[in-house]
Enzyme design. Structure first.
Site, short mmCIF file in Angstrom:
data_model
loop_
_atom_site.label_atom_id
_atom_site.label_comp_id
_atom_site.label_asym_id
_atom_site.label_seq_id
_atom_site.Cartn_x
_atom_site.Cartn_y
_atom_site.Cartn_z
N HIS A 193 -10.17 5.00 4.77
CA HIS A 193 -9.16 4.21 4.04
C HIS A 193 -9.58 2.76 3.81
CE1 HIS A 193 -8.25 2.92 8.11
NE2 HIS A 193 -7.57 1.91 7.60
C1 UD1 Z 1 -3.22 -1.13 6.74
C2 UD1 Z 1 -3.91 -2.20 7.56
C3 UD1 Z 1 -5.20 -1.63 8.16
C4 UD1 Z 1 -4.93 -0.36 8.92
C5 UD1 Z 1 -4.22 0.62 8.00
C6 UD1 Z 1 -3.91 1.91 8.71
C7 UD1 Z 1 -3.68 -4.55 6.78
C8 UD1 Z 1 -4.39 -5.65 6.12
N1 UD1 Z 1 -4.29 -3.34 6.75
O1 UD1 Z 1 -4.07 -0.82 5.64
O2 UD1 Z 1 -5.74 -2.56 9.05
O3 UD1 Z 1 -6.14 0.19 9.37
O4 UD1 Z 1 -3.01 0.00 7.55
O5 UD1 Z 1 -3.34 2.84 7.87
O6 UD1 Z 1 -2.62 -4.74 7.32
N2 UD1 Z 1 1.09 3.11 1.02
C9 UD1 Z 1 1.96 4.16 0.87
N3 UD1 Z 1 2.83 4.41 1.89
C10 UD1 Z 1 2.86 3.69 3.02
C11 UD1 Z 1 1.98 2.60 3.14
C12 UD1 Z 1 1.09 2.33 2.14
O7 UD1 Z 1 1.96 4.87 -0.12
O8 UD1 Z 1 3.67 3.99 3.92
C13 UD1 Z 1 0.12 2.84 -0.05
C14 UD1 Z 1 0.53 1.74 -0.98
O9 UD1 Z 1 0.13 2.09 -2.27
C15 UD1 Z 1 -0.29 0.55 -0.51
C16 UD1 Z 1 -1.55 1.21 0.02
O10 UD1 Z 1 -1.12 2.48 0.53
O11 UD1 Z 1 -0.52 -0.36 -1.51
C17 UD1 Z 1 -2.22 0.44 1.11
O12 UD1 Z 1 -1.28 0.13 2.16
P1 UD1 Z 1 -1.36 -1.26 2.96
O13 UD1 Z 1 -0.32 -1.30 4.00
O14 UD1 Z 1 -1.47 -2.38 2.02
O15 UD1 Z 1 -2.77 -1.22 3.65
P2 UD1 Z 1 -3.54 -0.05 4.36
O16 UD1 Z 1 -4.71 0.31 3.54
O17 UD1 Z 1 -2.63 1.05 4.79
#
Ligand code: UD1
Length: 365
Positions: free
Chosen positions: A206
């Site tokens: 990821h």
């Molecule tokens: C976040 C953390 C990362 C951790 C990871 C574990 C930061 C900077 N990053 O990254 O350190 O390893 O979580 O999973 O805090 N999304 C969904 N549903 C959700 C959450 C996210 O669909 O419940 C999608 C959204 O489109 C979002 C993307 O995933 O934009 C990324 O989510 P985000 O929380 O920004 O960062 P992660 O890549 O999950």
């Protein structure tokens, strides 16, 4: 000090770090508030972990959701400041390195609320990683830096942190792992996915550096095509990874990898069951590097560096980057010869939450 202790969770890797601390404080009768920022909000990225870990629903849910780094961090700060003003906490506990961690620690610093950072001192020395920025800022301003391993202490000393702020407590995520390993044996995930115990690899991806760059992502898929022809691969897909595969037109190729089982993000117990019975794990996660070391399962980390070097020097982890041939060679070596044997680092003993609770009780007296 009279207010409650606030425990902050925001994203998936936080839940298994807070659960043992929550349970320990509850057993000691310490007044606490469990606060979820809502950085992760999908049921399979959040709710299932509360259920699996036996944590109650959060007392406060901020509902922040997704957004750019600045938006997400700023929104958490605005809402968390209101909570602090209303509840006047005697202490705040933040864990790990996600945006919610840094946001809440910054509010504490400005409001003069004692703040402990659990998993302090880890450094990848790679400032292109958003988490490295979060780690640096949080450790610069939190009052108590609770480290999992000696490299954490060393990094903090090198940054000029005074000895009184550094407390080595061990790895709290391993408390959760050991507390739940027996229960995870009841998981039916192997039969649901139709895979044979002991004869498959687990894969998670990821990191922006692997999945937001089309070339890197395509190269990794090429490596998986080779590895999949030797051993079945289970790949629970993070939402970011799924959407990038769509965007780059890679979904069909991903689905066509030989012997691949693509699945939704797994719950905590199912995922432990998957790791514990696997032949190898391929990942770019931080937490999995530690969990595989504790379980004695060989791990290949698809990154150029790690903030958790003890998993390499003492554990079962090998850093392979994202060069396809390097990944293939390392995976085949494990499949054919069993891979690296490691040992469990000191203080990864399942008793870290108790050591953290001792520090909390002493601080809030
Ligand atoms: C976040 C953390 C990362 C951790 C990871 C574990 C930061 C900077 N990053 O990254 O350190 O390893 O979580 O999973 O805090 N999304 C969904 N549903 C959700 C959450 C996210 O669909 O419940 C999608 C959204 O489109 C979002 C993307 O995933 O934009 C990324 O989510 P985000 O929380 O920004 O960062 P992660 O890549 O999950």
């Amino acid at each position: 000090m009279t207010g409650p202790v606030i425990l902050v969770v925001g994203a998936r890797p936080n839940f298994m770090k807070i659960a043992p601390i929550y349970n320990e404080l509850k057993a000691r009768g310490v007044s606490q508030i469990l606060l979820h920022t809502g950085q992760h909000y999908d049921e399979n990225m959040s709710k299932v972990f509360f259920d699996d870990l036996g944590m109650p629903q959060p007392d406060i849910y901020l509902g922040i959701g997704s957004g750019s780094h600045a938006t997400q961090t700023a929104k958490v700060m605005v809402e968390f400041e209101k909570v602090c003003k209303e509840h006047n906490p005697s202490m705040v506990i933040v864990v790990g390195d996600v945006n919610s961690t840094v946001a809440c620690s910054m509010v504490c610093a400005k409001e003069w609320i004692p703040c402990a950072h659990v998993e302090a001192g880890l450094r990848s020395f790679d400032r292109e990683m958003p988490e490295e920025i979060n780690r640096l800022i949080t450790d610069a301003i939190a009052d108590y830096l609770l480290t999992p391993s000696p490299d954490g202490d060393e990094n903090l000393r090198n940054e000029g942190v005074s000895e009184e702020r550094i407390k080595r407590v061990g790895n709290v995520m391993i408390d959760s792992l050991f507390n739940n390993l027996e229960r995870s044996k009841n998981s039916t995930i192997h039969s649901e996915l139709n895979i044979e115990k002991g004869n498959y690899g687990v894969l998670t991806l990821h990191r922006p550096s692997n999945v937001d760059e089309k070339d890197a992502f395509t190269g990794i898929i090429g490596a998986l095509e080779e590895i999949g022809s030797k051993i079945p691969l289970v790949f629970p897909l993070h939402p970011r990874t799924m959407s990038r595969a769509e965007q780059f037109g890679l979904t069909k190729r991903l689905e066509s990898i030989p012997n691949i089982v693509l699945t939704a993000p797994a719950g905590y117990l199912d995922f432990i069951a998957l790791m514990a019975e696997s032949k190898l794990v391929l990942t770019d996660s931080g937490g999995l590097q530690e969990e595989t070391t504790a379980l004695g399962i060989p791990c290949l980390t698809l990154r150029e560096n790690t903030e958790r070097p003890i998993t390499v020097t003492e554990g079962t982890n090998t850093i392979v980057g994202n060069d396809p041939q390097v990944i293939i060679d390392a995976a085949i070596e494990i499949i054919e010869n069993g891979g690296k044997a490691g040992r469990i680092p000191e203080l990864w003993d399942g008793k870290t939450a108790a050591r953290i609770a001792d520090i909390i009780e002493k601080t809030i007296q």
